[in-house]
Design a protein around this motif. Sequence first.
Motif, short mmCIF file in Angstrom:
data_model
loop_
_atom_site.label_atom_id
_atom_site.label_comp_id
_atom_site.label_asym_id
_atom_site.label_seq_id
_atom_site.Cartn_x
_atom_site.Cartn_y
_atom_site.Cartn_z
N ARG A 1 8.65 68.29 -31.80
CA ARG A 1 10.02 69.07 -31.68
C ARG A 1 9.47 70.30 -32.14
NH1 ARG A 1 15.06 68.11 -29.68
NH2 ARG A 1 15.28 65.91 -30.61
N CYS A 2 10.04 71.31 -31.43
CA CYS A 2 9.69 72.67 -31.51
C CYS A 2 10.95 73.24 -32.60
CB CYS A 2 9.65 73.51 -30.37
SG CYS A 2 9.26 75.23 -30.69
N THR A 3 10.88 74.47 -33.15
CA THR A 3 11.75 74.99 -33.85
C THR A 3 13.14 75.49 -32.96
OG1 THR A 3 10.79 77.27 -33.59
CG2 THR A 3 10.42 75.93 -35.75
N CYS A 4 12.70 75.50 -31.65
CA CYS A 4 13.91 76.00 -30.79
C CYS A 4 14.57 74.67 -30.27
CB CYS A 4 13.32 76.48 -29.38
SG CYS A 4 12.30 75.41 -28.33
N GLY A 5 14.15 73.59 -30.78
CA GLY A 5 14.95 72.22 -30.06
C GLY A 5 14.36 71.45 -29.10
N ASN A 6 13.46 72.19 -28.32
CA ASN A 6 12.67 71.74 -27.12
C ASN A 6 11.61 70.64 -27.84
OD1 ASN A 6 11.92 71.18 -24.40
ND2 ASN A 6 10.92 73.24 -24.42
N ILE A 7 11.11 69.86 -26.92
CA ILE A 7 9.73 69.05 -27.22
C ILE A 7 8.49 69.73 -26.59
CG2 ILE A 7 8.71 66.81 -27.00
CD1 ILE A 7 11.30 66.59 -28.63
N GLY A 8 7.69 69.54 -27.57
CA GLY A 8 6.25 70.15 -27.04
C GLY A 8 5.73 71.65 -26.38
N CYS A 9 6.82 72.26 -26.83
CA CYS A 9 6.62 73.86 -26.45
C CYS A 9 5.10 74.20 -27.16
CB CYS A 9 7.43 74.75 -27.34
SG CYS A 9 9.22 74.57 -26.82
N ALA A 10 4.56 75.22 -26.22
CA ALA A 10 3.15 75.82 -26.75
C ALA A 10 3.15 76.23 -28.08
CB ALA A 10 2.90 76.86 -25.52
N GLY B 1 6.29 81.33 -25.32
CA GLY B 1 5.99 80.24 -26.19
C GLY B 1 6.50 79.01 -26.32
N HIS B 2 7.76 79.01 -25.82
CA HIS B 2 8.62 78.04 -25.68
C HIS B 2 8.44 77.23 -24.16
CE1 HIS B 2 9.87 78.37 -29.61
NE2 HIS B 2 9.97 79.76 -29.28
N PHE B 3 7.55 77.64 -23.46
CA PHE B 3 7.34 76.82 -22.19
C PHE B 3 6.87 75.62 -22.70
CE2 PHE B 3 5.84 80.62 -19.12
CZ PHE B 3 7.25 81.08 -19.27
#
Length: 314
Positions: free
Chosen positions: A174-183, A164-166
């Motif tokens: 911005r995703c809750t994991c810190g990455n940008i544009g996660c699924a 889900g964080h690919f």
Amino acid sequence: MITVAVDLGGTTIKLGVVRDGKVAREASLAAESRDGLLRQLREIADEIGRLLSSLGLEHRNCNALGLTFPGLVDVDTNRVRATYGKWDDAPGIDLAAWAKEQFGLPLVMENDTRLALLGEWRAGAGIGCDNLVLVTLGTGLGTAAIIEGKLLKGVHGQAGVLGGHFSTNRDGARCTCGNIGCAEAEASTSVLARIAAKHPEFATSALRQRDKIDYSAVFDLARQGDPCALALKTESIAVWAQMIVNLIHAYDPEKIILGGGVMAGAADFFDALKAAIFAHAHMPWGRVDVVAGSLGSSAALLGLDAFARQRFLV
Ligand SMILES: [Zn+2]
């Protein structure tokens, strides 16, 4: 073997008593996952008490308390290692101590999707297949993988469960994991209202009148030709397909099993999702099997029981 199983979902908490590998009884509670876990532990304990007494059981008749968690779990210490916008206070809670104090039971805890895959592998759509990927479409996007008969875990419990964080959009949110544009940040129930509100046709969409913007509402209005709902549906299918293509490329499964609450609307999107996967995945050997899970919400409960058996060698 009797396991008290609690599946901490982002929207619903499912509870079950699993006796001899079968769910003897289950119940559910509305999850207040954004408000934290600590304030809902009392309610969970009360519901477990009701479930057990409805079966004529007491805590001392049970072997283990199992918890699934929608995040990263350190299974050796029974601590939550990372959360993604749900139950964010969980890393600070000693859940093993809670299980001991409340019920006198040992705790087992693992990532929710990894356990749902274990359940489907042992008792559902994955029986007899040793190369599997499970994808849950729901509040968040959960994934897990089995390769050559081994449930992937990795050094820090991350292997297989971060699909889900690919990254699917380098210009995305911005995703809750810190990455940008996660699924998960592009196409999951948790972000649907935010994405809908940004759509140019949202102002005139019937979606705006809905109390709750979820995929059930989107599929319903898409069927009626609502342009905003149609666009959200098309875009979500594209993101899910992109994530699943990445999972196929990463793990080379024989079968992809789809589960999660959004699958209640499978009739509206499953064929289109499969077509998008088959159009883009590199499978020079043929075609991966894409199927719906067969255990529904019981998958994680049965997976917890199987996991508890492994832990305690029952
Ligand atoms: Zn992410």
